[in-house]
Scaffold this motif. Structure first.
Motif, PDB file in Angstrom:
ATOM      1  N   ASP A 100      23.095  63.099  40.223  1.00 56.43           N
ATOM      2  CA  ASP A 100      23.163  63.701  38.918  1.00 56.43           C
ATOM      3  C   ASP A 100      22.295  65.016  38.932  1.00 56.43           C
ATOM      4  O   ASP A 100      21.226  64.786  39.113  1.00 56.43           O
ATOM      5  CB  ASP A 100      22.860  62.800  37.781  1.00 56.43           C
ATOM      6  N   GLU A 134      17.033  69.481  32.068  1.00 56.08           N
ATOM      7  CA  GLU A 134      18.585  69.201  31.511  1.00 56.08           C
ATOM      8  C   GLU A 134      18.363  67.830  30.732  1.00 56.08           C
ATOM      9  O   GLU A 134      19.121  67.798  29.850  1.00 56.08           O
ATOM     10  CB  GLU A 134      19.380  68.977  32.668  1.00 56.08           C
ATOM     11  N   GLU A 135      17.771  66.830  31.389  1.00 50.12           N
ATOM     12  CA  GLU A 135      17.936  65.763  30.657  1.00 50.12           C
ATOM     13  C   GLU A 135      17.357  64.995  29.593  1.00 50.12           C
ATOM     14  O   GLU A 135      17.633  63.972  28.935  1.00 50.12           O
ATOM     15  CB  GLU A 135      17.593  64.488  31.826  1.00 50.12           C
ATOM     16  N   GLN A 200      30.215  60.579  36.414  1.00 52.09           N
ATOM     17  CA  GLN A 200      29.517  59.704  35.584  1.00 52.09           C
ATOM     18  C   GLN A 200      30.241  58.716  34.682  1.00 52.09           C
ATOM     19  O   GLN A 200      29.809  58.129  33.876  1.00 52.09           O
ATOM     20  CB  GLN A 200      28.244  60.446  34.804  1.00 52.09           C
ATOM     21  N   HIS A 389      22.839  57.491  36.025  1.00 49.53           N
ATOM     22  CA  HIS A 389      21.771  57.128  35.256  1.00 49.53           C
ATOM     23  C   HIS A 389      21.148  55.992  35.693  1.00 49.53           C
ATOM     24  O   HIS A 389      20.477  55.076  34.794  1.00 49.53           O
ATOM     25  CB  HIS A 389      21.962  57.390  33.760  1.00 49.53           C
TER      26      HIS A 389
HETATM   27 MN    MN Z   1      22.348  63.188  33.700  1.00 46.46          MN
END
Ligand code: MN
Ligand code: HGY
Ligand code: MN
Length: 424
Positions: A100, A134-135, A200, A389
Motif C-alpha cells: 500500500d 496519506e494514511e 485493496q 491494511h
Molecule cells: Mn492505505
C-alpha cells in the motif's frame, strides 16, 4: 494514442525494482509480512532517508518541499515545461501491508530511471513523489493537499490523529505547520498526476484481470462521536440506574452498519476505534469516544449518509439517556479520475497485452487532492484475497511489474498529450 516506437519499447528493470521493493519492505517490517510506518514516525523517516539515497544513487535530482513531500526530478523536457507527477506514499497504517503506497513510489522512481537511461526527450519533466501522511495517522492526504494548495487550517485544529501526534511528527521531521501552507504548487506547473496502487479489494483478483483503470475514488468523511453518560461503581449501581456510555456507543456501531446496509448499498461506514473513560473493570463508562468514518462514490449518497448516521447517533444516545458530542474531523469528496488519464492507462495496458477493466475504488488516495489542479489517473494491480491494511496484503510480483510498466507507458502517453496540448 500513438507513442513513438522507442518510447513504446521502454520497460522497467524488474530485478532492480524488486530489489528496491524488498529493501524498502525491511524498513518498519513487523516480521509477519507487514510494515508499521505511521507518518513521520521513526520507521517512516528511515524509509524516506532510504528513498533519498536511491534517488541520489540514480543520478536524479532530489527535492523535499515544506510539507515533507520527497521527490526525484528528471529534467527530460524543456526547462519551463510542466511536471508530470508519478507517485504515492511511503507511510503506512499501523501494522499495515508492504504494498500500500510503497509500490507506487518505487514504480514512479523506476519509471524515471528508465526514461533517464533511455536519454529520451519529452514535452514534460518527470517527478516521482512520496506524499506525506496519506494514511491519516496525522491528518490524511496531508502532503498531497498541501501541494495542491487545498489544505485547510481547520484540518490541523482537530486532526484525525490528534494534535499531539501531529505536533510531535512535524517536530521529528523538522516541519512546521506554517511550512505546510507554503508547499502549494502553481497548477500551471503540473501536467498530470498518475499513481500505481494495489486495488485493496477483490474485483481484479475475482475477475482474473491484471490491470484496473480507476474511474472514481471514494469520498471519505470522518467524525469523532463522544457518547457521554456518568461514571459510577460497577458493583453497587443498579442496571436500571446506569448512564452507561458504552451502551450508546456499542448500539451506534451496530446501527451504523444497519443504516448503510438498509439504505446505502454502495457505501461503507466504519467504527474504527472506541476509547472508554475512565476505562476500568469496575467503573461504569462515563464517556466513550468513537471514531466514525464513512465513504461513498457519489456526492448525493455522501451527503444523505452523513445526515442519516448523525441522526441515528442522536437516537442511540437518547435511548440510553446519554449526551452526544459531535466533532467533524474533515473529508475529501468523491472524485472522478480524468478521461484522458483513463484512456492513457487503458491504452498502455492494451499495448502491453494486459487484461484490464475500468473500476471505482472504495479506498482514498492522494490523487483526490490533485484532481482540482491537474488531470489525475490511477493504475490498479490485483490484491490477493482483496486483503489490505493488514500484513496479509499481497500482490504477485509479476502483477507489480505489469503495473509498473503500465504506469511508465501511461506516463509517456500523457506526456505526449501534453505536448499535443490535449491534457488541459
Ligand atoms: Mn492505505
Ligand atoms: O484509507 C484509505 O482508503 C487509504 O488507504 N488511505
Ligand atoms: Mn494507499
Amino acid at each position: 494514442m500513438i507513442v513513438d516506437d522507442r518510447l513504446m519499447g521502454l520497460r522497467v528493470d524488474a530485478e532492480r525494482f524488486r530489489r528496491d521493493f524488498e529493501a524498502l519492505s525491511e524498513i518498519g517490517a513487523t516480521g509477519d509480512g507487514g510494515v508499521h510506518r505511521p507518518a513521520l514516525g521513526e520507521a517512516h523517516l528511515a524509509a524516506r532517508e532510504w528513498l533519498r539515497d536511491r534517488i541520489v544513487a540514480a543520478g536524479l535530482e532530489f527535492r523535499v518541499d515544506s510539507a515533507g513531500n520527497h521527490s526525484a526530478v528528471l529534467r527530460c523536457g524543456p526547462q519551463e515545461a510542466p511536471r508530470l507527477l508519478l507517485g504515492s506514499h511511503l507511510d503506512s497504517v499501523p501494522h499495515g501491508g508492504r504494498y500500500d503506497g510503497a509500490l507506487g513510489v518505487l514504480a514512479a522512481l523506476e519509471a524515471l530511471r528508465v526514461v533517464s537511461a533511455a536519454g529520451v526527450s519529452l514535452s514534460v519533466n518527470l517527478e516521482a513523489i512520496d506524499f506525506t501522511d496519506e494514511e491519516g495517522t496525522l491528518v490524511g492526504l496531508l502532503g498531497s493537499a498541501a501541494l495542491a494548495g487545498i489544505l485547510q487550517e481547520a484540518a490541523l485544529r482537530e486532526p484525525r490523529g490528534g494534535r499531539v501526534v501531529l505536533e510531535e511528527g512535524l517536530a521529528r521531521a523538522g516541519l512546521t505547520e506554517a511550512g505546510l501552507f507554503q508547499a502549494a504548487r502553481d497548477p500551471a506547473s503540473l501536467a498530470a498526476y498518475l499513481e500505481l496502487h494495489i486495488e485493496q479489494g477483490r474485483r481484479l483478483v475475482d475477475a482474473g484481470v491484471t490491470i484496473g483503470v480507476v474511474t472514481s475514488i471514494a469520498g471519505i468523511n470522518s467524525y469523532r462521536l463522544d457518547f457521554v453518560g456518568e461514571p459510577n461503581h460497577a458493583g453497587t449501581t443498579g442496571m436500571e440506574d446506569r448512564r452507561d456510555a458504552a451502551l450508546g456507543a456499542a448500539s451506534f456501531a451496530l446501527a451504523a452498519r444497519e443504516v448503510v446496509m438498509d439504505g446505502f448499498p454502495d457505501c461503507v461506514a466504519n467504527v474504527g476505534d472506541m476509547r472508554f473513560a475512565p476505562g476500568a473493570f469496575n467503573i461504569v463508562p462515563g464517556r466513550v469516544e468513537l471514531a466514525l468514518e464513512f465513504r461513498a462514490q457519489d456526492r448525493d449518497s455522501f451527503e444523505h449518509l452523513e445526515r442519516a448516521l448523525l441522526r441515528r447517533a442522536e437516537e442511540e444516545a437518547r435511548r440510553f439517556g446519554l449526551g452526544l458530542e459531535v466533532e467533524w474531523l474533515g473529508k475529501c469528496e468523491p472524485t472522478p479520475t480524468s478521461i484522458i488519464a483513463q484512456r492513457a492507462v487503458a491504452d498502455a495496458a492494451a499495448s502491453l497485452g494486459l487484461s484490464h477493466v475500468a473500476l471505482p475504488t472504495g479506498a482514498g488516495h492522494d490523487a483526490q487532492s490533485l484532481a482540482g489542479i491537474c488531470p489525475i489517473g490511477m493504475v490498479f494491480v490485483p490484491s490477493v484475497d482483496g486483503a489490505s491494511h493488514s500484513p496479509r496484503e499481497f500482490t504477485r510480483w509479476e502483477d507489480c511489474v505489469s503495473g509498473a510498466n503500465v504506469l511508465l507507458q501511461a506516463a509517456l502517453r500523457m506526456a505526449q498529450q501534453v505536448g499535443a496540448g490535449a491534457a488541459g
